[in-house]
Every structure is written in structure tokens, then in C-alpha cells.
Design a protein around this motif. Structure first.
Motif, PDB file in Angstrom:
ATOM      1  N   PRO A  52       8.001  49.433  31.422  1.00  0.00           N
ATOM      2  CA  PRO A  52       6.752  50.135  31.725  1.00  0.00           C
ATOM      3  C   PRO A  52       5.515  49.274  31.480  1.00  0.00           C
ATOM      4  CG  PRO A  52       8.235  51.576  30.522  1.00  0.00           C
ATOM      5  CD  PRO A  52       8.877  50.223  30.537  1.00  0.00           C
ATOM      6  N   SER A  53       5.626  48.274  30.615  1.00  0.00           N
ATOM      7  CA  SER A  53       4.499  47.368  30.337  1.00  0.00           C
ATOM      8  C   SER A  53       4.164  46.507  31.542  1.00  0.00           C
ATOM      9  CB  SER A  53       4.851  46.454  29.167  1.00  0.00           C
ATOM     10  OG  SER A  53       5.885  45.567  29.540  1.00  0.00           O
ATOM     11  N   GLY A  54       5.117  46.342  32.457  1.00  0.00           N
ATOM     12  CA  GLY A  54       4.930  45.447  33.594  1.00  0.00           C
ATOM     13  C   GLY A  54       5.705  44.158  33.434  1.00  0.00           C
ATOM     14  N   ALA A  55       6.229  43.881  32.221  1.00  0.00           N
ATOM     15  CA  ALA A  55       6.990  42.649  31.993  1.00  0.00           C
ATOM     16  C   ALA A  55       8.419  42.819  32.491  1.00  0.00           C
ATOM     17  CB  ALA A  55       6.996  42.308  30.509  1.00  0.00           C
ATOM     18  N   LEU A  56       8.992  41.712  32.985  1.00  0.00           N
ATOM     19  CA  LEU A  56      10.404  41.730  33.379  1.00  0.00           C
ATOM     20  C   LEU A  56      11.254  41.373  32.170  1.00  0.00           C
ATOM     21  CD1 LEU A  56      10.312  39.957  36.857  1.00  0.00           C
ATOM     22  CD2 LEU A  56      10.929  42.323  36.426  1.00  0.00           C
ATOM     23  N   GLN A  57      12.326  42.130  31.965  1.00  0.00           N
ATOM     24  CA  GLN A  57      13.210  41.863  30.839  1.00  0.00           C
ATOM     25  C   GLN A  57      14.654  41.933  31.293  1.00  0.00           C
ATOM     26  OE1 GLN A  57      10.306  44.481  28.181  1.00  0.00           O
ATOM     27  NE2 GLN A  57      12.209  44.103  27.127  1.00  0.00           N
ATOM     28  N   ALA A  76       9.445  36.473  31.911  1.00  0.00           N
ATOM     29  CA  ALA A  76       8.785  37.769  31.692  1.00  0.00           C
ATOM     30  C   ALA A  76       7.488  37.842  32.485  1.00  0.00           C
ATOM     31  CB  ALA A  76       8.518  37.985  30.209  1.00  0.00           C
ATOM     32  N   ASP A  77       6.749  36.745  32.511  1.00  0.00           N
ATOM     33  CA  ASP A  77       5.416  36.753  33.115  1.00  0.00           C
ATOM     34  C   ASP A  77       5.315  35.941  34.393  1.00  0.00           C
ATOM     35  OD1 ASP A  77       4.256  38.372  31.250  1.00  0.00           O
ATOM     36  OD2 ASP A  77       3.802  36.726  29.902  1.00  0.00           O
ATOM     37  N   VAL A  82       9.589  37.048  38.922  1.00  0.00           N
ATOM     38  CA  VAL A  82       8.289  37.721  39.037  1.00  0.00           C
ATOM     39  C   VAL A  82       7.814  37.684  40.491  1.00  0.00           C
ATOM     40  CG1 VAL A  82       5.871  37.682  38.348  1.00  0.00           C
ATOM     41  CG2 VAL A  82       7.641  37.297  36.640  1.00  0.00           C
ATOM     42  N   ARG A  86       7.195  40.926  42.682  1.00  0.00           N
ATOM     43  CA  ARG A  86       5.866  41.189  43.251  1.00  0.00           C
ATOM     44  C   ARG A  86       5.907  41.420  44.755  1.00  0.00           C
ATOM     45  NH1 ARG A  86       1.899  38.126  39.688  1.00  0.00           N
ATOM     46  NH2 ARG A  86       1.502  39.789  38.177  1.00  0.00           N
ATOM     47  N   ASN A 174      10.810  55.422  35.013  1.00  0.00           N
ATOM     48  CA  ASN A 174      10.300  54.662  33.872  1.00  0.00           C
ATOM     49  C   ASN A 174      11.092  54.968  32.602  1.00  0.00           C
ATOM     50  OD1 ASN A 174       8.391  52.732  34.316  1.00  0.00           O
ATOM     51  ND2 ASN A 174       6.667  54.157  34.348  1.00  0.00           N
ATOM     52  N   LEU A 175      11.477  56.215  32.431  1.00  0.00           N
ATOM     53  CA  LEU A 175      12.279  56.579  31.255  1.00  0.00           C
ATOM     54  C   LEU A 175      13.652  55.912  31.327  1.00  0.00           C
ATOM     55  CD1 LEU A 175      11.494  60.380  30.719  1.00  0.00           C
ATOM     56  CD2 LEU A 175      10.746  58.456  29.322  1.00  0.00           C
ATOM     57  N   SER A 178      13.228  52.232  30.511  1.00  0.00           N
ATOM     58  CA  SER A 178      13.015  52.077  29.058  1.00  0.00           C
ATOM     59  C   SER A 178      14.315  52.258  28.300  1.00  0.00           C
ATOM     60  CB  SER A 178      12.067  53.142  28.511  1.00  0.00           C
ATOM     61  OG  SER A 178      10.827  53.000  29.040  1.00  0.00           O
TER      62      SER A 178
ATOM     63  N   MET B   1      -0.133  36.799  34.795  1.00  0.00           N
ATOM     64  CA  MET B   1       0.612  37.599  33.815  1.00  0.00           C
ATOM     65  C   MET B   1       1.115  38.874  34.490  1.00  0.00           C
ATOM     66  SD  MET B   1      -0.202  38.446  29.999  1.00  0.00           S
ATOM     67  CE  MET B   1       0.825  39.595  29.121  1.00  0.00           C
ATOM     68  N   ALA B   2       2.405  39.154  34.292  1.00  0.00           N
ATOM     69  CA  ALA B   2       2.997  40.318  34.953  1.00  0.00           C
ATOM     70  C   ALA B   2       2.687  41.601  34.194  1.00  0.00           C
ATOM     71  CB  ALA B   2       4.507  40.138  35.072  1.00  0.00           C
ATOM     72  N   ALA B   3       2.557  41.485  32.873  1.00  0.00           N
ATOM     73  CA  ALA B   3       2.441  42.689  32.060  1.00  0.00           C
ATOM     74  C   ALA B   3       0.985  43.111  31.897  1.00  0.00           C
ATOM     75  CB  ALA B   3       3.105  42.468  30.710  1.00  0.00           C
ATOM     76  N   GLU B   4       0.344  43.445  33.026  1.00  0.00           N
ATOM     77  CA  GLU B   4      -1.079  43.806  32.972  1.00  0.00           C
ATOM     78  C   GLU B   4      -1.311  45.022  32.091  1.00  0.00           C
ATOM     79  OE1 GLU B   4       0.294  43.522  36.151  1.00  0.00           O
ATOM     80  OE2 GLU B   4      -0.657  41.704  36.965  1.00  0.00           O
ATOM     81  N   ARG B   5      -0.427  45.998  32.214  1.00  0.00           N
ATOM     82  CA  ARG B   5      -0.613  47.224  31.450  1.00  0.00           C
ATOM     83  C   ARG B   5      -0.572  46.935  29.948  1.00  0.00           C
ATOM     84  NH1 ARG B   5      -0.177  52.415  33.232  1.00  0.00           N
ATOM     85  NH2 ARG B   5       0.991  51.839  35.084  1.00  0.00           N
ATOM     86  N   LEU B   6       0.380  46.110  29.554  1.00  0.00           N
ATOM     87  CA  LEU B   6       0.492  45.743  28.144  1.00  0.00           C
ATOM     88  C   LEU B   6      -0.754  44.979  27.684  1.00  0.00           C
ATOM     89  CD1 LEU B   6       2.144  45.492  25.529  1.00  0.00           C
ATOM     90  CD2 LEU B   6       3.144  43.413  26.468  1.00  0.00           C
ATOM     91  N   LEU B 147       4.258  55.292  27.231  1.00  0.00           N
ATOM     92  CA  LEU B 147       5.480  54.541  26.907  1.00  0.00           C
ATOM     93  C   LEU B 147       5.143  53.175  26.313  1.00  0.00           C
ATOM     94  CD1 LEU B 147       7.746  55.294  30.016  1.00  0.00           C
ATOM     95  CD2 LEU B 147       8.218  55.938  27.652  1.00  0.00           C
ATOM     96  N   VAL B 148       4.140  52.516  26.881  1.00  0.00           N
ATOM     97  CA  VAL B 148       3.781  51.182  26.395  1.00  0.00           C
ATOM     98  C   VAL B 148       3.106  51.284  25.027  1.00  0.00           C
ATOM     99  CG1 VAL B 148       2.470  49.085  26.880  1.00  0.00           C
ATOM    100  CG2 VAL B 148       3.608  50.296  28.735  1.00  0.00           C
ATOM    101  N   ILE B 177       9.664  39.800  22.964  1.00  0.00           N
ATOM    102  CA  ILE B 177      10.834  40.393  23.602  1.00  0.00           C
ATOM    103  C   ILE B 177      12.050  39.488  23.417  1.00  0.00           C
ATOM    104  CG2 ILE B 177       9.610  41.729  25.347  1.00  0.00           C
ATOM    105  CD1 ILE B 177      10.319  39.190  27.203  1.00  0.00           C
TER     106      ILE B 177
END
Lengths: 241, 234
Positions: A52-57, A76-77, A82, A86, A174-175, A178, B1-6, B147-148, B177
Motif C-alpha cells: 500500500p505504500s507504493g513500494a515493491l516487495q 523497491a524504488d 518498477v 509503472r 490492498n488488504l 498487505s 521513488m516508487a513509494a510516494e505514499r510512504l 494501512l501505510v 524492508i
């Protein structure tokens, strides 16, 4: 080039068989990562999901060696995953030897013995939720047929993640993402416990966890949570044969 | 940066916490980011409520107090099940639950409640409680923000515990992470016979005390260059 088309067919049938009422998404994605290595003749494969943060994991990997997990973490970024996430478009046969776009990622991947990288989108109805990431030992190894086969495997992963949702509800998705990523964290914690108790390295610790789950028909995620949470002792798990 | 929301949420938290001596601003920021009437952070260990880290006001404090007293409510459920709990219309719920919690919460003006688990794998540290004074579900954007925020707060609580309850300020927010950190937490939890949550706090404490990055310390543990059972004996 696909080495064996009947192997691809068998794998797809096997994965579809696993999409039953009550399946563990992390186990299925792990199975898929291992299958990708066999079917597509790549050296390593992993499934990356967007948090949900937008990062890939990474949520599942064909290898638990640190040098491989690090390659996922580095993306991740930025990196091929990515870009794939995108644009929603595949990135195939990226030659790491001539890829100045992500110098750090490329140098770590080269040092780990990889020459090419591929990222195929996990995408359904206009929404991308991650990527199937693969590494090869030689440049340009994925032909058009293999890329199509890889996309079929990525599509199974997508269906597994959205599970039984008829409509793609953003909050439920999203849940689920997560939940899957948290299961991955519990797996890492359980690997640490098993490694400490047995002296096994992290790759073998994961194999022992997964083998025990399979032998006893348990969900991998649940067993990992029980081991990490202390309900199941790591030395009570079946030993590797 | 991919995690803009974070990145956006971390910037907001960091700005609000500058100069703060306590984690108190976290609740206010959580309520602002998700855009709800109020927020509270419950710290739970096992099924036992430990403490409230912060609340934004009397209503949030009451929501937590009721859950501690009655042993039921959105945060208790979120903590127990490990997944987010949502009741967008407390006055006319689709499923009837929390018979003891609901009437006094409604009397206090609560119309919608949401509980988000604070967890890192098997380490379950509590729940974030959000409420609204009018019914309605969270938008997709609010839900993703919650969630974040919950993820950042879970890590922050471990940092807080690593400092024996002294708040280290904005440097306490981090969102790493690395798999190796969780592998090391599993190892340390076995070495010291403590929970993985406590082990994560111990790893952080060691990193702060020695001025090293958390991932470096974790790598030393996984490579068996650093043993926390030895540290304890010395």
C-alpha cells in the motif's frame, strides 16, 4: 525458448488445481516461482507485489539465498520491476552488462552471476499489482514463446492474488497484498528461528519449513506464523530427507 | 521513488514530531493523514492490553478505555485477527458485534470506527483506532493511507521499546524492508527465548547503541558473527 511445452502445460494445470476454495496465496506464488525457473529455463524467479505504500516487495522466491533476496530489495524504488509496474508492460531480455539505467542494481546482479533480467506484469482489468521477476545466467535468453509462457504464469499469479473477488475492489485488494507481504515477513522470522535451532542456512531453513507444511497439509503462511509466534517449536519440524 | 505514499506520510510525521518529547503527535498526524475525527494507538501484547500510546482527544480515549474494559471492539478484533476491521455505520451495523462497546461509543458521538492491526509478520504490537462522528466508509485513498500509517506506527513502537520508552524523535521513523532484519529477529528470539517483537526491539536497541545501521547488525547475526546470548552473558 521453452525446453518442454508439455512441462508448461503440466505446470499450468497443476497451478490451476491449486486454486481451490482454501489455498495459501504465498505457497502458490512460491510454487509459481519454482515452476518459472523450470519451465522458462531461468536461474532465479521471484514474485514482487506492490505494498500500500507504493513500494515493491518480494513475496515469493525460487531462492532464499541472501544475494538473490537482496536483488529484489534493491528494486523497491527503481529497476526493471518498477518500470514494468509503472507501465504495465513487460521488460524482457534486459542485458545487465550494458544497462547503465540502474548501475547499482546491475552491478549487484552481475556480481551474483546473472546476465539478464526480465519483469512481467501481474495485471488484470487495467490494474497492475506487481511483477514476475526473473534472472538468467546468459544475455537475451527469453524468446517470444518463452515470454508468452512467462506471461501465462504471471496471469495465474494475478488470479491467485485477487482470489475470489468478482469485482476488483481496491480496499480488499490492498488488504490481500498487505496480508501476503506480512506472511512473507513471518516466513523470514520463522526461517531465523529454524536456522538458529538447526544450524541450517536460510535457504535450507525455508525448504524445511515448506516441506513440513506440505507433509502435513498445512498452509505455509499459517505454519510460518506459528513457528515465528512460538506456537510450534522449530525443532519439531520434519527434517529434510 | 516508487513509494510516494510512504514518503508523503513520513514527511508529515517527521515535521509534526520535530522537537516533540513524546510520540504523542503520531495520533494527531494519523487522524490528519487519514482525514477522520480522531485516532488512538493501543499497544497490546498477546491478548493483554498494555497501554495507550496516544489519543487525539476524549472521544478517542474513551474508545480505547471501553475496549480495555469490555475486552471487545474494533482494535481488539484487528489485533486478534491480524486484519483491518471496519464498521462504517456503528448506529446501524450490518453485522451486530460488540454489544458492550457500541452503546457507550454511540453516546459519545462515535458513528464509524476502524481498527488497523499494528504488526510485522508474527510480531503483533497493537492496533490503530480511527473514528468518525458521522457514518460512512473510508475512501480507497483514506484506506490506503491508514494501512501505510499503521505500518509506520508498528515500526515506531518497536523503536520506542528499544529506547526503554524514551522517544528518540523523528529519527525513530523508519520503514526498512530488509528480509535479513526479520531473519535476525527470528534468530535472536530463539537465542534469548523472547518474542520476535521483543527481538526486533533488541536489534534496534543494539543498532542505536553502536551507531550502526539495523540491516548491518542483522547481517552480523545471520552470519553468526554476533550472538545476543553472548551479549547477555557479558
Amino acid at each position: 525458448m521453452i525446453t518442454d511445452e508439455s512441462l508448461l502445460l503440466r505446470t499450468l494445470v497443476e497451478l490451476a488445481d491449486n486454486l481451490v476454495d482454501d489455498f495459501d496465496v504465498v505457497e502458490l506464488l512460491t510454487h509459481l516461482a519454482y515452476s518459472s525457473v523450470k519451465v522458462l529455463d531461468v536461474t532465479a524467479a521471484g514474485v514482487m507485489l506492490v505494498a500500500p505504500s507504493g513500494a515493491l516487495q518480494v513475496v515469493a522466491s525460487s531462492s532464499d539465498a541472501m544475494r538473490v533476496l537482496e536483488l529484489y530489495e534493491l528494486q523497491a524504488d527503481e529497476g526493471p520491476c518498477v518500470d514494468c509496474y509503472r507501465t504495465g508492460e513487460p521488460v524482457v531480455n534486459l542485458d545487465l552488462g550494458s544497462s547503465p539505467k540502474w548501475p547499482l542494481f546491475a552491478s549487484v546482479a552481475l556480481a551474483a552471476g546473472f546476465r539478464s533480467v526480465h519483469a512481467l506484469p501481474l495485471r488484470l482489468r487495467g490494474r497492475t499489482m506487481g511483477a514476475l521477476n526473473m534472472f538468467g545466467a546468459s544475455p537475451g535468453a527469453l524468446g517470444p514463446d518463452a515470454a508468452a509462457a512467462g506471461q501465462a504464469l504471471a496471469d495465474v499469479a494475478t488470479i491467485a492474488i485477487i482470489q475470489h473477488q468478482v469485482t476488483l475492489d481496491a480496499q480488499t485488494l490492498n488488504l490481500q497484498l498487505s496480508q501476503a507481504l506480512n506472511s512473507r515477513i513471518a516466513i523470514e522470522q520463522a526461517k531465523g528461528k529454524i536456522s538458529q535451532a538447526s544450524g541450517l542456512d536460510m535457504d535450507l531453513a525455508f525448504k524445511r519449513l515448506r516441506a513440513h507444511a506440505r507433509n502435513h497439509n498445512l498452509h505455509l503462511s499459517q505454519l510460518a506464523a506459528d513457528v515465528a509466534g512460538g506456537a510450534v517449536r522449530p525443532d519439531s519440524l520434519d527434517r529434510l530427507g | 521513488m516508487a513509494a510516494e505514499r510512504l514518503a508523503r506520510i513520513l514527511a508529515h510525521l517527521t515535521a509534526a514530531s520535530a522537537g516533540a518529547q513524546t510520540p504523542g503527535p503520531m495520533c494527531q498526524v494519523a487522524a490528519e493523514i487519514v482525514d477522520v475525527s480522531g485516532a488512538g494507538i493501543m499497544v497490546l501484547s498477546g491478548d493483554v492490553p498494555q497501554a495507550s500510546l496516544c489519543t487525539t482527544g476524549t472521544v478517542s480515549a474513551l474508545i480505547e478505555e471501553l475496549q480495555y474494559t469490555m475486552g471487545e471492539g474494533p482494535c481488539i478484533d484487528a489485533h486478534r485477527t491480524g486484519t483491518a476491521v471496519s464498521e462504517p455505520d456503528l448506529g446501524a451495523p450490518l453485522t451486530s458485534r460488540w454489544p458492550a462497546f457500541t452503546p457507550p461509543a454511540l453516546d459519545a458521538g462515535v458513528r464509524a470506527v476502524f481498527g488497523f492491526p499494528l504488526r510485522l509478520g508474527a510480531a503483533r504490537v497493537g492496533a490503530l483506532n480511527l473514528f468518525r462522528d458521522r457514518p460512512g466508509r473510508l475512501s480507497d485513498d483514506q484506506h490506503a493511507n491508514a494501512l501505510v500509517v499503521a505500518d509506520v506506527i508498528a515500526r515506531t513502537i518497536l523503536t520506542f521499546q528499544a529506547h526503554d520508552g524514551q522517544w528518540p524523535g523523528p529519527s525513530g521513523f523508519e520503514a526498512d524492508i530488509h528480509a535479513v532484519v526479520h531473519q535476525a529477529a527470528g534468530m535472536v528470539s530463539s537465542q534469548l527465548d523472547i518474542s520476535v517483537g521483543d527481538a526486533l526491539a533488541r536489534l534496534r536497541a543494539h543498532a542505536f547503541a553502536t551507531g550502526r545501521r539495523l540491516a548491518e547488525v542483522a547481517e552480523d547475526v545471520v552470519e553468526r558473527r554476533l550472538h545476543f546470548d553472548d551479549l547477555d552473558r557479558h
